[in-house]
Design a protein around this motif. Structure first.
Motif, PDB file in Angstrom:
ATOM      1  N   LYS A  45       0.842  -1.195   0.000  1.00 38.17           N
ATOM      2  CA  LYS A  45       0.000   0.000   0.000  1.00 38.17           C
ATOM      3  C   LYS A  45       0.878   1.247   0.000  1.00 38.17           C
ATOM      4  O   LYS A  45       1.796   1.370   0.806  1.00 38.17           O
ATOM      5  CB  LYS A  45      -0.904   0.003   1.240  1.00 38.17           C
ATOM      6  CG  LYS A  45      -1.767   1.246   1.378  1.00 38.17           C
ATOM      7  CD  LYS A  45      -2.497   1.235   2.696  1.00 38.17           C
ATOM      8  CE  LYS A  45      -3.161   2.574   2.956  1.00 38.17           C
ATOM      9  NZ  LYS A  45      -2.181   3.687   3.032  1.00 38.17           N
ATOM     10  N   ASN A  49      -2.655   5.630  -1.075  1.00 35.14           N
ATOM     11  CA  ASN A  49      -3.712   4.620  -0.944  1.00 35.14           C
ATOM     12  C   ASN A  49      -3.922   3.745  -2.175  1.00 35.14           C
ATOM     13  O   ASN A  49      -4.980   3.132  -2.330  1.00 35.14           O
ATOM     14  CB  ASN A  49      -5.039   5.255  -0.508  1.00 35.14           C
ATOM     15  CG  ASN A  49      -5.116   5.409   1.001  1.00 35.14           C
ATOM     16  OD1 ASN A  49      -4.222   4.960   1.734  1.00 35.14           O
ATOM     17  ND2 ASN A  49      -6.170   6.040   1.477  1.00 35.14           N
ATOM     18  N   VAL A  51      -3.062   0.227  -3.901  1.00 36.81           N
ATOM     19  CA  VAL A  51      -2.731  -1.097  -3.369  1.00 36.81           C
ATOM     20  C   VAL A  51      -2.475  -2.044  -4.532  1.00 36.81           C
ATOM     21  O   VAL A  51      -3.264  -2.086  -5.495  1.00 36.81           O
ATOM     22  CB  VAL A  51      -3.896  -1.640  -2.500  1.00 36.81           C
ATOM     23  CG1 VAL A  51      -3.557  -3.017  -1.960  1.00 36.81           C
ATOM     24  CG2 VAL A  51      -4.215  -0.685  -1.358  1.00 36.81           C
TER      25      VAL A  51
END
Length: 232
Positions: A45, A49, A51
């Motif tokens: 991550k 934000n 991922v």
């Protein structure tokens, strides 16, 4: 020790243990009933934000819908007769795996939880499934050695997956999970040259769909500076 409510989003690895309950669709529904998956994942991550990472799922189930599977080799009471004349039942299970890569984004819902929110993830990879035939006695000639391959419906190919859910990564690191819905579409093909029960090759191309409720526990591995906390 108290949390700082204005902590920035963190970067690091998310190691997960996942599970899902699946309902089949398209060609998968012709072969299997409801099933479940369990697996592991490892994602990275970023502070913004995003991922991305890898996952491995194992497919399981006990509802088999191939009614003709042992036609011609079992009696009217759905039993096999072994070499000693004994009547025996066999067990059938769904088994398989999915190995793939994923990427997604966490949409924050509140500035107090910078690492929590709505997770939208897409993935792709390789999937394989078959019918596991269990003869506990190992005495049924029709299911010994390579003969079993004529019934197991081995199938594999590529898949794509879409997931939407809620992910919670607490600021203290004590409670971390995700829960949501996903859809898997597998573009697969049978891999057996001949199926004994239907007397033809088992190389049909398929579209295998699974609709799942998916969740999991997450172990976040973040590098944090001591000034991120204050003590009283």
């Amino acid at each position: 020790m108290f949390e700082n409510e204005n902590l920035p989003a963190r970067k690091g690895f998310l190691v997960g243990v996942n599970g899902s309950f699946d309902m089949p669709g398209a060609d998968m529904a012709k072969r299997f009933g409801p099933g479940y998956r369990v697996g592991l994942s490892c994602h990275y991550k970023t502070k913004s934000n995003w991922v991305f990472g890898m996952k491995l799922d194992f497919l399981n189930g006990s509802s088999i819908r191939e009614d003709s599977l042992f036609s011609g080799v079992i009696g009217p009471d759905s039993t096999f007769i072994n070499q000693d004349g004994q009547r025996l039942y066999v067990q059938k299970f769904k088994r398989g795996f999915m190995l793939g890569a994923e990427a997604g984004y966490i949409f924050r819902l509140t500035p107090k939880l910078q690492d929590a929110g709505i997770l939208v993830m897409t993935g792709a990879g390789f999937m394989q499934h078959r019918i596991l035939i269990k003869d506990k006695s190992e005495s049924i000639v029709a299911l010994q050695g390579d003969y079993r391959k004529g019934y197991d419906r081995l199938t594999n190919g590529i898949y794509v997956e879409q997931y939407v859910g809620y992910v919670f990564l607490s600021n203290t690191g004590l409670v971390n999970f995700h829960l949501g819905l996903d859809v898997v579409a597998g573009f697969t093909q049978g891999r057996r040259d001949f199926l004994y029960d239907v007397r033809r090759p088992g190389t049909d191309k398929r579209v295998d769909i699974m609709f799942g409720v998916r969740g999991g526990w997450i172990l976040p591995i973040f590098k944090r500076k001591s000034e991120d906390y204050y003590f009283e």
